[in-house]
Scaffold this active site. Structure first.
Site, PDB file in Angstrom:
ATOM      1  N   THR A 121       0.845  -1.207   0.000  1.00  0.00           N
ATOM      2  CA  THR A 121       0.000   0.000   0.000  1.00  0.00           C
ATOM      3  C   THR A 121       0.881   1.259   0.000  1.00  0.00           C
ATOM      4  O   THR A 121       1.843   1.297  -0.746  1.00  0.00           O
ATOM      5  CB  THR A 121      -1.055  -0.037   1.127  1.00  0.00           C
ATOM      6  OG1 THR A 121      -0.403   0.146   2.375  1.00  0.00           O
ATOM      7  CG2 THR A 121      -1.830  -1.350   1.109  1.00  0.00           C
ATOM      8  N   GLU A 139       1.269  -3.223   4.575  1.00  0.00           N
ATOM      9  CA  GLU A 139       0.380  -2.068   4.753  1.00  0.00           C
ATOM     10  C   GLU A 139       1.187  -0.767   4.963  1.00  0.00           C
ATOM     11  O   GLU A 139       2.416  -0.798   5.064  1.00  0.00           O
ATOM     12  CB  GLU A 139      -0.576  -2.360   5.925  1.00  0.00           C
ATOM     13  CG  GLU A 139      -1.993  -2.704   5.456  1.00  0.00           C
ATOM     14  CD  GLU A 139      -2.757  -1.456   5.022  1.00  0.00           C
ATOM     15  OE1 GLU A 139      -2.140  -0.425   4.690  1.00  0.00           O
ATOM     16  OE2 GLU A 139      -3.993  -1.508   5.032  1.00  0.00           O
ATOM     17  N   HIS A 140       0.459   0.343   5.085  1.00  0.00           N
ATOM     18  CA  HIS A 140       1.042   1.686   5.109  1.00  0.00           C
ATOM     19  C   HIS A 140       2.180   1.897   6.126  1.00  0.00           C
ATOM     20  O   HIS A 140       2.195   1.313   7.194  1.00  0.00           O
ATOM     21  CB  HIS A 140      -0.073   2.705   5.415  1.00  0.00           C
ATOM     22  CG  HIS A 140      -0.669   2.487   6.780  1.00  0.00           C
ATOM     23  ND1 HIS A 140      -0.174   3.112   7.889  1.00  0.00           N
ATOM     24  CD2 HIS A 140      -1.660   1.668   7.198  1.00  0.00           C
ATOM     25  CE1 HIS A 140      -0.860   2.707   8.943  1.00  0.00           C
ATOM     26  NE2 HIS A 140      -1.765   1.823   8.549  1.00  0.00           N
ATOM     27  N   ASP A 141       3.094   2.765   5.784  1.00  0.00           N
ATOM     28  CA  ASP A 141       4.137   3.276   6.690  1.00  0.00           C
ATOM     29  C   ASP A 141       5.095   2.211   7.233  1.00  0.00           C
ATOM     30  O   ASP A 141       5.664   2.392   8.307  1.00  0.00           O
ATOM     31  CB  ASP A 141       3.512   4.047   7.868  1.00  0.00           C
ATOM     32  CG  ASP A 141       2.717   5.237   7.385  1.00  0.00           C
ATOM     33  OD1 ASP A 141       3.316   6.110   6.731  1.00  0.00           O
ATOM     34  OD2 ASP A 141       1.487   5.291   7.631  1.00  0.00           O
TER      35      ASP A 141
END
Ligand code: UDP
Length: 218
Positions: A121, A139-141
């Site tokens: 993502t 997933e993010h970050d």
């Protein structure tokens, strides 16, 4: 003279990644040949329709440029081969299946292999020679180091930092961290198949189970 592409490793990992590599070059509409490199070979062979040879034979092939994807799950072996390729002036080759989803601000260093159905993502940084096997997601970050390996179906949630050489087993899931306190998987840690990781894992240990616990030597 032409460009020569290679998948290094003609065992399980390499034979599964070869079709991904072929699909990618077809997509780019370039003229190509992809060969297997495997040091277990003493003479030329054919594996799944591709010429296969050991590394010294590959070095002797005439081509204007050579690109290599190191398709070997063991991250220490990937690093050893990456160092040798660098000394020999051969470029690492990243491959990515047609249906991989990459969202915004994803930075992945050279030599990665993203298998079919992988999703990465947004706002993610990943180091050299990352392997994300079938159906894994990031997933993010997240921040992922060099030579990290995801077996199939890894669920890596948001704000997780994974250090160099960590290995995440099939179907493992890792709980999300926060921007202030990311969940950290330490250098060289091994996460067992199906583990449910709820807190940070120190470098070098193996964890298994739900909730994941360190395996202690008896
Ligand atoms: N291999 C190689 N050079 C090396 C180390 C390994 O060509 O320096 C090859 C080895 O001969 C084998 C493959 O890489 O064919 C590794 O396969 P393995 O079954 O161990 O694991 P995989 O990574 O395919 O799951």
């Amino acid at each position: 003279m032409t460009k020569l592409f290679a998948i290094y490793g003609a065992s399980g990992c390499g034979r599964s990644l070869m079709p991904v590599a072929r699909q990618q070059l077809t997509r780019e509409k370039s003229m190509f040949e992809i060969v297997f490199i495997d040091d277990a070979l003493t003479e030329f062979d054919v594996v799944n329709g591709h010429r296969a040879m050991n590394y010294s034979a590959f070095l002797n092939e005439s081509a204007s440029e050579k690109y290599v994807q190191i398709a070997i799950a063991n991250s220490r072996v990937r690093q050893k081969i990456a160092n040798r390729l660098e000394l020999d002036g051969i470029q690492l080759w990243s491959i990515c299946a047609d249906n991989v989803i990459l969202m915004d601000e994803v930075k992945i260093a050279e030599g990665s292999a993203l298998s079919p159905f992988v999703t990465i993502t947004s706002n993610i940084k990943i180091g050299k020679c990352f392997h994300a096997n079938l159906y894994s997601y990031v997933e993010h970050d997240c921040v992922i180091g060099d030579f990290v390996t995801f077996a199939p179906g890894v669920k890596c949630n948001g704000n997780i930092h994974i250090h160099d050489h960590a290995y995440i087993g099939t179907g493992a899931m890792i709980k999300q961290g926060t921007p202030d306190q990311p969940l950290v998987i330490g250098k060289g840690a091994i996460i067992g198949m199906g583990a449910v990781v709820t807190k940070s894992v120190p470098a070098g240990v193996t964890v298994v189970g739900n909730p994941a616990r360190i395996v202690t030597k008896k």
